[in-house]
Design an enzyme around this catalytic site. Structure first.
Site: not given
Ligand SMILES: Cc1cc2nc3c(=O)[nH]c(=O)nc-3n(C[C@H](O)[C@H](O)[C@H](O)COP(=O)(O)OP(=O)(O)OC[C@H]3O[C@@H](n4cnc5c(N)ncnc54)[C@H](O)[C@@H]3O)c2cc1C
Length: 640
Positions: A77, A267, A359
């Site tokens: 967030d 928030r 986080p």
């Molecule tokens: C459950 C959770 C809670 C979090 N809580 C916090 C928090 O409280 N505070 C904070 O700062 N950060 C938090 N984070 C971390 C933050 O959300 C991430 O650092 C950020 O989202 C990273 O972005 P990204 O696009 O690299 O990956 P992600 O946001 O993880 O996105 C990856 C996407 O790829 C998709 N995916 C994965 N494998 C496949 C596949 N084989 N085929 C198709 N799609 C696929 C997933 O469904 C997901 O939507 C959290 C992450 C998660 C997963």
């Protein structure tokens, strides 16, 4: 804006009917069989990249996601100032500013020395140092950031919607394929009702794995995340609660004597707060899931830490328990270090797929988006044949170094937070000092790309001390000559893949026959070596690849726009309409003088070249035409 008063509702709070806020989106039908870029994953990294590539109708992009639809709640967030600058380039910073909670001050709490079971406020600091950015540090649910990008994608020239319910199975690169071939074959499995198990195949020139920490794309190129095994369990919870803790609308770091730390993040909407609660130290190799921690456990721990204050949780909008792990992969593409000179990258990874953060430093989402912003324009220029594909090596080189630096910072920061409780809160002063010192990391403005083909040497840095080469272009307020409007100079940079040259004029009259600005315009318009002439396709607008802007020392009323060189008032588009937004002056009324603010040499002036991702590429003397040509000749391909 105030909302969520009578309960949390996901989606756009400006839509009165809550059911209309969460309507299904996504592309219908099968995925295309052949694309330029396939993006795997609709997290912040994937959506930033998709929004960038969607600006180019001549690039065929597809983005797939295994989930059935868009994210509605949870995850990160915190939005750093630097990320807000990027949102402005994409065109949705105003919306975020309106909806988000602004972090103005951070407060620190520690155990009372006389009654250690009670906490007292030990300090209070301004959250972001003055002048660091024109944008604040804000807090908004990650889901709403996704919505912002989805909206941009939908409205962009390439009109992009994700294909949901597609899980990447595997991918294969044809080693014999040429540089322009669709060399990567990707297999996706459908996971939506009625289509389960159906396999679709896409051929792509490039594949980008934005598929999170357990990335299948990363595994397919044989890369691993290395680093700490997580050993601290934290609970994260978005709550609507009644409390007598006075700083609930401040970001607050609380260290209790015996129960660990609590981080409160106010928030969006004015009522909700996020709690990050330190729960337990895990054994080596232990997963937090094995502890069976419940929402009630998290609340009970938060209540103990907050004593003597009360916390009555009325509604939990989202919660999760996780381990901290700072991990990094050694390279962000499929080319081994030893083969850089002989192989071109085809597959990239971005975001959590290549680095994970605690986080509490608020980095994960922000760094992931910046990865994608760095890669997006590079892919676009290569696919549009403006640059040679070897430029793509610079993505891993630049972003891996940045991620490593941030992880080192993050590790230190998490350690300080976790150990402060162990010391009975005695480290509160150290925590506060560290927080202030490293504000630039958390604001996202500390990123500094090293010298490369894209980032020039520092030989002429003295001409513009405030635009450090390799850092993001630090905007400043100016007056636009064409209409006397106060604007931000950096906001000329949109996420449109263009380079910008900001020419800062000496004190002379810029319209005079022998002025330095006129000489620069003459060079760019007429010389054979001019990068504008060399790299702008025939028939395209004169600023479509390299966009010249000029900044003058005079007040805007002292200058005659009609006397300026025509490159600064260029005819564009099908009617040859004049673009009146290329020239700026200092802003004497507000006391903002960009020349003073950014340490520009008033006598000599200078050119500041800015990359499409808003980073300062080089600073050159105003008359260094050879230097300017040689910078662009280093990586652009002749257009005509
Ligand atoms: C459950 C959770 C809670 C979090 N809580 C916090 C928090 O409280 N505070 C904070 O700062 N950060 C938090 N984070 C971390 C933050 O959300 C991430 O650092 C950020 O989202 C990273 O972005 P990204 O696009 O690299 O990956 P992600 O946001 O993880 O996105 C990856 C996407 O790829 C998709 N995916 C994965 N494998 C496949 C596949 N084989 N085929 C198709 N799609 C696929 C997933 O469904 C997901 O939507 C959290 C992450 C998660 C997963």
């Amino acid at each position: 804006m105030q909302f969520h008063l009578d309960g949390f509702q996901p989606g756009d709070p400006e839509i009165a009917d809550p059911t209309a806020r969460i309507q299904a989106s996504g592309a219908a039908g099968a995925v295309p069989t052949e694309v330029d870029v396939l993006i795997v994953g609709c997290g912040p990294a994937g959506l930033t990249l998709a929004a960038q590539l969607a600006q180019f109708p001549d690039i065929k992009t597809c983005i797939v996601e295994q989930k059935p639809g868009r994210l509605l709640v949870g995850q990160a967030d915190g939005i750093a100032c630097r990320t807000m600058e990027m949102f402005h380039a994409f065109g949705f910073s105003e919306r975020v500013l309106k909806e988000a909670c602004w972090v103005n001050e951070t407060t620190f709490w520690k155990p009372d020395e006389r009654w250690p079971e009670k906490i007292i406020r030990s300090g209070r600091v301004q959250d972001v140092e003055d002048g660091l950015s024109e944008f604040p540090h804000v807090i908004l649910n990650q889901a709403r950031i996704h919505d912002g990008f989805l909206d941009i994608m939908r409205k962009a020239p390439a009109k992009l919607e994700p294909h949901y319910s597609r899980r990447l199975l595997d991918l294969h690169v044809d080693p014999a394929a040429g540089t322009s071939d669709h060399a990567v074959t990707v297999r996706l499995e459908r996971v939506d009702a009625g289509n389960e198990g159906k396999v679709e195949t896409i051929k792509a020139r490039y594949v980008v794995g934005c598929d999170g920490a357990r990335s299948t794309v990363r595994k397919s190129i044989g890369r691993e995340l290395h680093g700490d095994s997580a050993n601290h369990a934290w609970g994260v919870m978005d709550v609507l609660a009644v409390t007598d803790f006075p700083d609930i609308r401040f970001k607050s770091l609380i260290q209790s004597a015996k129960d660990g730390s609590l981080l409160i993040i106010p928030r969006e909407g004015g009522y909700m707060a996020r709690l990050y609660v330190e729960l337990a130290k895990l054994d080596v190799g232990e997963r937090v899931a094995n502890r069976n921690i419940t929402a009630d456990d998290v609340i009970a721990k938060a209540q103990r830490i907050l004593k003597p204050h009360t916390l009555e949780v009325k509604e939990i909008a989202w919660w999760s328990v996780y381990e901290i792990g700072q991990r990094l992969t050694d390279k962000f593409d499929d080319v081994p270090e030893a083969e850089i000179d002989t192989r071109l990258p085809r597959i990239f990874i971005a975001g959590d797929a290549c680095h994970t953060h605690s986080p509490k430093a608020g980095q994960g989402m922000n760094v992931s988006m910046q990865d994608a912003f760095n890669l997006g324009w590079k892919l676009a220029t290569v696919l549009r044949k403006q640059c040679a594909p070897s430029l793509l090596h610079s993505y891993s080189a630049e972003r891996q170094a940045v991620a490593k630096e941030l992880i080192d910072f993050d590790r230190e920061w998490s350690g300080i937070l976790a150990s402060a409780a162990k010391a009975g809160g005695a480290d509160a002063a150290k925590t506060q000092d560290y927080f202030v010192k490293h504000g630039r990391y958390t604001a996202g403005t500390a990123t500094h790309y090293r010298a490369s083909v894209l980032t020039g040497a520092t030989s002429h840095q003295h001409l513009a001390e405030g635009f450090a080469i390799g850092t993001r272009f630090h905007s400043a307020p100016v007056i636009r000559l064409g209409d006397a409007k106060q604007v931000h100079l950096g906001h000329a940079s949109q996420a449109d893949g263009r380079f910008r040259i900001y020419a800062f004029s000496p004190a002379e009259d810029p319209a005079a026959a022998g002025s330095a600005i006129r000489a620069l315009c003459n060079f760019l318009t007429e010389a054979r070596e001019s990068p504008v002439r060399r790299y702008t396709p025939v028939g395209a607008d004169i600023d479509s690849v390299i966009d010249l802007r000029a900044v003058f020392q005079q007040d805007h009323r002292q200058l005659a726009i009609e006397a300026m060189p025509s490159l600064l008032l260029p005819p564009k588009g099908r009617y040859g309409l004049l673009d009146y937004e290329k020239m700026f002056c200092r802003d004497p009324k507000s006391g903002h003088d960009v020349f003073d603010m950014r340490g520009i040499d008033r006598k000599a002036g200078c050119m500041v070249v800015v990359r499409p991702d808003q980073y300062v590429a080089t600073v050159l003397p105003l008359g260094d035409f050879a230097g300017l040509a040689s910078y662009f000749d280093g990586f652009l391909l002749q257009a005509n």
